[in-house]
Design a protein around this motif. Sequence first.
Motif, PDB file in Angstrom:
ATOM      1  N   TYR A   1       0.804  -1.226   0.000  1.00 13.79           N
ATOM      2  CA  TYR A   1       0.000   0.000   0.000  1.00 13.79           C
ATOM      3  C   TYR A   1       0.834   1.271   0.000  1.00 13.79           C
ATOM      4  O   TYR A   1       0.286   2.370   0.003  1.00 13.79           O
ATOM      5  N   HIS A   2       2.148   1.127  -0.004  1.00 14.13           N
ATOM      6  CA  HIS A   2       3.056   2.227  -0.323  1.00 14.13           C
ATOM      7  C   HIS A   2       3.730   1.945  -1.661  1.00 14.13           C
ATOM      8  O   HIS A   2       4.837   2.411  -1.918  1.00 14.13           O
ATOM      9  N   GLY A   3       3.028   1.195  -2.500  1.00  8.53           N
ATOM     10  CA  GLY A   3       3.605   0.786  -3.778  1.00  8.53           C
ATOM     11  C   GLY A   3       2.952   1.453  -4.962  1.00  8.53           C
ATOM     12  O   GLY A   3       2.353   2.525  -4.851  1.00  8.53           O
TER      13      GLY A   3
ATOM     14  N   PRO B   1       3.573   9.521   4.770  1.00  4.40           N
ATOM     15  CA  PRO B   1       2.924  10.400   3.788  1.00  4.40           C
ATOM     16  C   PRO B   1       3.508  10.250   2.387  1.00  4.40           C
ATOM     17  O   PRO B   1       2.777  10.321   1.395  1.00  4.40           O
ATOM     18  N   ASP B   2       4.820  10.011   2.282  1.00  2.96           N
ATOM     19  CA  ASP B   2       5.434   9.838   0.965  1.00  2.96           C
ATOM     20  C   ASP B   2       4.898   8.598   0.264  1.00  2.96           C
ATOM     21  O   ASP B   2       4.526   8.629  -0.906  1.00  2.96           O
ATOM     22  N   GLY B   3       4.870   7.473   1.002  1.00  2.00           N
ATOM     23  CA  GLY B   3       4.377   6.232   0.409  1.00  2.00           C
ATOM     24  C   GLY B   3       2.911   6.307   0.049  1.00  2.00           C
ATOM     25  O   GLY B   3       2.485   5.790  -0.989  1.00  2.00           O
ATOM     26  N   SER B   4       2.129   6.965   0.898  1.00  2.00           N
ATOM     27  CA  SER B   4       0.697   7.106   0.619  1.00  2.00           C
ATOM     28  C   SER B   4       0.459   7.982  -0.608  1.00  2.00           C
ATOM     29  O   SER B   4      -0.407   7.691  -1.435  1.00  2.00           O
TER      30      SER B   4
ATOM     31  N   LEU C   1      -1.396   7.060  -4.268  1.00  2.00           N
ATOM     32  CA  LEU C   1      -2.472   7.852  -4.872  1.00  2.00           C
ATOM     33  C   LEU C   1      -2.098   8.322  -6.268  1.00  2.00           C
ATOM     34  O   LEU C   1      -2.907   8.248  -7.204  1.00  2.00           O
ATOM     35  N   GLU C   2      -0.888   8.814  -6.433  1.00  2.00           N
ATOM     36  CA  GLU C   2      -0.460   9.290  -7.750  1.00  2.00           C
ATOM     37  C   GLU C   2      -0.395   8.151  -8.754  1.00  2.00           C
ATOM     38  O   GLU C   2      -0.734   8.320  -9.933  1.00  2.00           O
ATOM     39  N   SER C   3       0.020   6.976  -8.285  1.00  2.00           N
ATOM     40  CA  SER C   3       0.065   5.815  -9.164  1.00  2.00           C
ATOM     41  C   SER C   3      -1.341   5.396  -9.590  1.00  2.00           C
ATOM     42  O   SER C   3      -1.569   5.004 -10.736  1.00  2.00           O
TER      43      SER C   3
END
Length: 536
Positions: free
Chosen positions: A283-285, A388-391, A395-397
Motif C-alpha cells: 500500500y506504499h507501492g 505520507p510519501d508512500g501514501s 495515490l499518484e500511481s
Amino acid sequence: MNEALPDVPEVRVVGLPQLTSGFDLVERLDLPMHLKVHGPLDPLGGEQLAQLAENINLKGRGGAGFPFHKKLRSVAESAIKRGVRPVVVVNGSEDEPACRKDTVLINRAPHLILDGALLCAEALGARTLVIGVTRESTQRSMEAALAERGLSNSRRSALRAWVQRNPVRMVTGAAASLIRSVDGGPAIPPGRKISASQSGVGGAPTLLSNAETFAQLAIAARIGPERYGNTGLYDEPGTVMLTVSGAVARPMVLEVPTGVPLRYVLQLAGAPPVPQGVLTGGYHGKWIDAATVDEAIVSRNSLDAVGGSLGAGAILPISQETCPLGESLRVAQWLAEESAGQCGPCYLGLPAAARGMEDILNGGGPAALEALKQVAKNVKRRGACSHPDGSAMFLESTIKAFTDDLAAHVLGNGCGRPVEGVLPLFEGGRAPTGIPGGQEPEETGASRQKIYVDWTLCRGHGLCADILPEVFELGADGFPTVAQAQVPRYAEAKALRAVRRCPALALRLEEDTRGQAPSRNLPVLSQGRGRRALGR
C-alpha cells in the motif's frame, strides 16, 4: 468482501527452497529441526560479513532496499569512532494488511532470522539484540526461539536479547518508531530524522533491518556467495519472499528466485488471466496495468523499470469486474487512519487526499481531480516518516494507472462497476484503534482546539508555518493554504505560540465543544485583540 489475511497463509516455493527449507516437514522449525535442515553456522568477522553482503548485492527487504553492506560498515565505523557497543535490531513489524512474508518467516523459521542477527551481533561486538514484532503469534514464536537458544534479557548474559511488542499500526514499522519504543517511548516517529547507524537504541549505533534480510544473510553465510549467486539474476541473486493476495483464488506467500515472470506468480495464486491492474509493493507501492504485467519479472530493477515497485513484497491483482478507484479509495481511507497524528502533511493531508478521491467517485469533476493531485503533491517529503510519501505515491500511481476509469468518473457518470473490497484490510476495514505506544488518543491525536486564519488581517508573514508546520504550509503566494484546522494534541503549546507571535494578529484559537464535554482550555486570543492571553 475479501477477508483479512491470516498470520500464516499458504506457503509455496518456485524452484529449490532456501528460506522455506523444511516447511514441507514441520509447521515450525525449532532449534534441533533448524540445525537438521540448515546445518551449523560458523561466525564471520565484520569485514567478511560486509563483503559477503556486498558480493550477493543484499538489500533491505522491508521496502526501502538500502544496501546492507553499507549499513553494516556504517554501524561498525560509528561504534569504533565513538568507542561504544552497537545494538542489533530485527524489524519484524509487518503491519500492512497485505503483507505476511516476514510474519511467515518468524512463525515458521525464527532461527534462520536469529542466525543472521547473531552473525551481525558477534561481528560487531554488540551486546544487545532486539526483535521488534506486532503480532501475538510472532511474539510467541520468537520468544520461544530465544528460549531454545538460551538467550534472555538477563543482566548477566553476554548478549541481552528480548522481543519488543508494539501495536499493529502502519507507522509502527518505521525504523525510528521501533527504536523509540525500545527506548521506552511511544512507537511513533520522533519528528526528526536521525540515522540509526549513527544514533539508535540508547543513542548507540544500531544495525536495524527487516526479518527477511537477516534470514537471507544466514543462507548466504552457509552456502557462500557463489552458490547463492547460482539462484536468480546475476545482479540480484537469490530468492524473494512475496505475499500474493487481492483478486486471487488462493492468497499465499511464495519464495521465488529473482527473474521469475510476474505473470507466472499471479497464475500460481489463481489471479485473473487478464487483470485490470496489479498493485506492486504493497500500500506504499505502485500500480501496473495488464500489458505491463507481461513485461515484468520479479526483481527490484525490473519492477522499477516498468513503473512498479518491489517494496514490501506484496503483489495484489484486481479483476476487470471491479472499480479500481473505489478499491483504491478504501486503501486511501485506511492509510489516512494510520497517521500518528503528529505531522500536518500526514494528519491533515492524507484524510484530505482520501476525501479528494471520494469526491472524484461522487462526481466532483475535473476540480476534484486537480485538488487530489495538489494534496498528494503537498504531503510528500514533509513528514516525520515515510508514511505520507508512500501514501502519496500510491495515490499518484492510482491516478496514472487507471486513466480510462478516471475519465469515466471525472467526465461522466462513473465506470458502473462495483467495489468488491478485494484489497485486504484489517477487520472492519482498518487497523485496531488506539495510538502506538499505548497512549490514549486524547493525548496524541487531535485536541479540541481549532486554529483560524483571519484573511482580513493576514499579511503573509509566514511565521505560522515556521512555528506550526503540522498545521500550516504556505502556498505559492506566500499565504497559508488552510483557513482553519484542528490542532494535534501534542502541538497545542506551539499553536498558542503561533497565535501570540503572529505579527498581524491574524490567528485565533477556539475550543470545538460540539457534542463533547469541555476539555482543558488553552488561553484563547480573540481576533484582533492585544497580545494579552484571555481566560485560562
